[in-house]
Design an enzyme around this catalytic site. Sequence first.
Site, PDB file in Angstrom:
ATOM      1  N   TRP A   9       7.765  15.403   1.788  1.00  0.00           N
ATOM      2  CA  TRP A   9       6.965  14.598   3.036  1.00  0.00           C
ATOM      3  C   TRP A   9       5.273  15.561   2.807  1.00  0.00           C
ATOM      4  O   TRP A   9       5.109  14.609   3.559  1.00  0.00           O
ATOM      5  CB  TRP A   9       6.798  15.001   4.693  1.00  0.00           C
ATOM      6  CG  TRP A   9       8.099  13.725   5.438  1.00  0.00           C
ATOM      7  CD1 TRP A   9       9.250  12.618   3.959  1.00  0.00           C
ATOM      8  CD2 TRP A   9       8.707  13.395   6.703  1.00  0.00           C
ATOM      9  NE1 TRP A   9       9.280  11.817   5.184  1.00  0.00           N
ATOM     10  CE2 TRP A   9       9.358  12.717   6.373  1.00  0.00           C
ATOM     11  CE3 TRP A   9       8.624  13.962   7.764  1.00  0.00           C
ATOM     12  CZ2 TRP A   9      10.437  12.418   7.454  1.00  0.00           C
ATOM     13  CZ3 TRP A   9       8.818  13.583   8.405  1.00  0.00           C
ATOM     14  CH2 TRP A   9       9.898  12.658   8.537  1.00  0.00           C
ATOM     15  N   GLU A  98       1.586  21.113  -6.935  1.00  0.00           N
ATOM     16  CA  GLU A  98       0.779  21.574  -5.474  1.00  0.00           C
ATOM     17  C   GLU A  98       0.349  22.485  -5.589  1.00  0.00           C
ATOM     18  O   GLU A  98      -1.149  23.286  -5.228  1.00  0.00           O
ATOM     19  CB  GLU A  98       0.227  20.508  -4.920  1.00  0.00           C
ATOM     20  CG  GLU A  98       0.262  18.982  -4.746  1.00  0.00           C
ATOM     21  CD  GLU A  98       1.193  18.028  -3.963  1.00  0.00           C
ATOM     22  OE1 GLU A  98       2.258  18.318  -2.744  1.00  0.00           O
ATOM     23  OE2 GLU A  98       1.538  17.082  -4.450  1.00  0.00           O
ATOM     24  N   GLU A 164       9.122  17.537 -12.904  1.00  0.00           N
ATOM     25  CA  GLU A 164       7.857  16.686 -12.169  1.00  0.00           C
ATOM     26  C   GLU A 164       7.181  17.122 -12.495  1.00  0.00           C
ATOM     27  O   GLU A 164       6.488  17.653 -12.699  1.00  0.00           O
ATOM     28  CB  GLU A 164       7.337  16.731 -10.562  1.00  0.00           C
ATOM     29  CG  GLU A 164       8.788  17.323  -9.777  1.00  0.00           C
ATOM     30  CD  GLU A 164       8.237  16.971  -8.256  1.00  0.00           C
ATOM     31  OE1 GLU A 164       8.612  15.738  -7.471  1.00  0.00           O
ATOM     32  OE2 GLU A 164       7.220  18.090  -7.606  1.00  0.00           O
ATOM     33  N   SER A 210       6.195   9.927  -9.050  1.00  0.00           N
ATOM     34  CA  SER A 210       6.007   8.470  -8.917  1.00  0.00           C
ATOM     35  C   SER A 210       7.705   7.144  -8.783  1.00  0.00           C
ATOM     36  O   SER A 210       7.429   6.917  -8.990  1.00  0.00           O
ATOM     37  CB  SER A 210       5.142   7.506 -10.113  1.00  0.00           C
ATOM     38  OG  SER A 210       3.996   8.575  -9.831  1.00  0.00           O
ATOM     39  N   GLY A 231       7.966  11.777  -3.284  1.00  0.00           N
ATOM     40  CA  GLY A 231       6.711  12.328  -2.905  1.00  0.00           C
ATOM     41  C   GLY A 231       6.867  11.019  -1.071  1.00  0.00           C
ATOM     42  O   GLY A 231       7.608  10.849  -0.611  1.00  0.00           O
TER      43      GLY A 231
HETATM   44  P1  PGA Z   1       5.211  11.049  -5.794  1.00  0.00           P
HETATM   45  O1  PGA Z   1       5.972  13.091  -5.047  1.00  0.00           O
HETATM   46  O2  PGA Z   1       7.013  10.076  -5.633  1.00  0.00           O
HETATM   47  O3  PGA Z   1       4.265  10.509  -4.522  1.00  0.00           O
HETATM   48  O4  PGA Z   1       5.278  10.846  -6.887  1.00  0.00           O
HETATM   49  C1  PGA Z   1       6.367  13.627  -6.051  1.00  0.00           C
HETATM   50  C2  PGA Z   1       5.946  14.603  -5.847  1.00  0.00           C
HETATM   51  O5  PGA Z   1       5.192  15.293  -5.152  1.00  0.00           O
HETATM   52  O6  PGA Z   1       7.353  15.483  -5.195  1.00  0.00           O
END
Ligand code: PGA
Length: 249
Positions: A9, A98, A164, A210, A231
């Site tokens: 989230w 991130e 990712e 995505s 995400g």
């Molecule tokens: P997203 O993010 O599905 O919005 O691309 C994935 C994530 O950051 O774990």
Amino acid sequence: MVKLVVGNWKMNGCLNDISFMQTIAETADTLNNQLKTVICVPSVFIHHFSNHIKTHHAIFEIGGQNCHHLKTGAYTGEVSADMLKDVGAHYVIVGHSERRTDCYESDIIVHDKANTAFDADLIPIICVGETHEQYIQGISKKIIVEQIKHSVPHTVKKFAIGYEPIWAIGTGLIPQFDEIAAIHLTIYETLKGLLGTETTNKVDILYGGSVKPSNACDIANIDYVNGALVGGASLNASDFTQIMTAFAH
Ligand code: PGA
């Protein structure tokens, strides 16, 4: 192997999202143990939601999105792995791109976070991924192998990997399916070399970046993909339950 779908989230959600959790729990029930589902919520909500879904234990669990790499101490504003466990988390994401980027988390820190999480009886979801520049240069495999070697503690027996590609997160872009398969196989082989076959065969290697209802079935069918880290689409109950269903078949 039963697949694992994890929602992340990020800094979204509120206490009122209980009906969302109810919908996910009901979907998890209808999938008849063919899928494990985890929603990683901001740490302040873990207790509230984990209490609510207690009865769905093992098929639907709550996770955190980060923990400190040390057990306790004078670290104002931080949350430890033991605390996450205490309030009802079963999983924790470590090393999300991130955090690697915004909070300058190195492979060593991610490694220590995974260790501390495992010691606290949490299952760490260790994230790795290449930048767009590295992808274009064709060095994704090399980057991922290095990240795996330095971020995965050799003592941890139960964990998941989130592959990712950084450039796929929140952009709507994803690698070619055969590229995803090749990276997942590389991750599997690297782990096997480091930890042996028995431990590696228990690791869920998740694809993230995505993942949407429109591509979930195709991604779920890629070799060596044991689940997804989701995400944006985990914030919408209809999108997320469609992704769950795709990975349960
Ligand atoms: P997203 O993010 O599905 O919005 O691309 C994935 C994530 O950051 O774990």
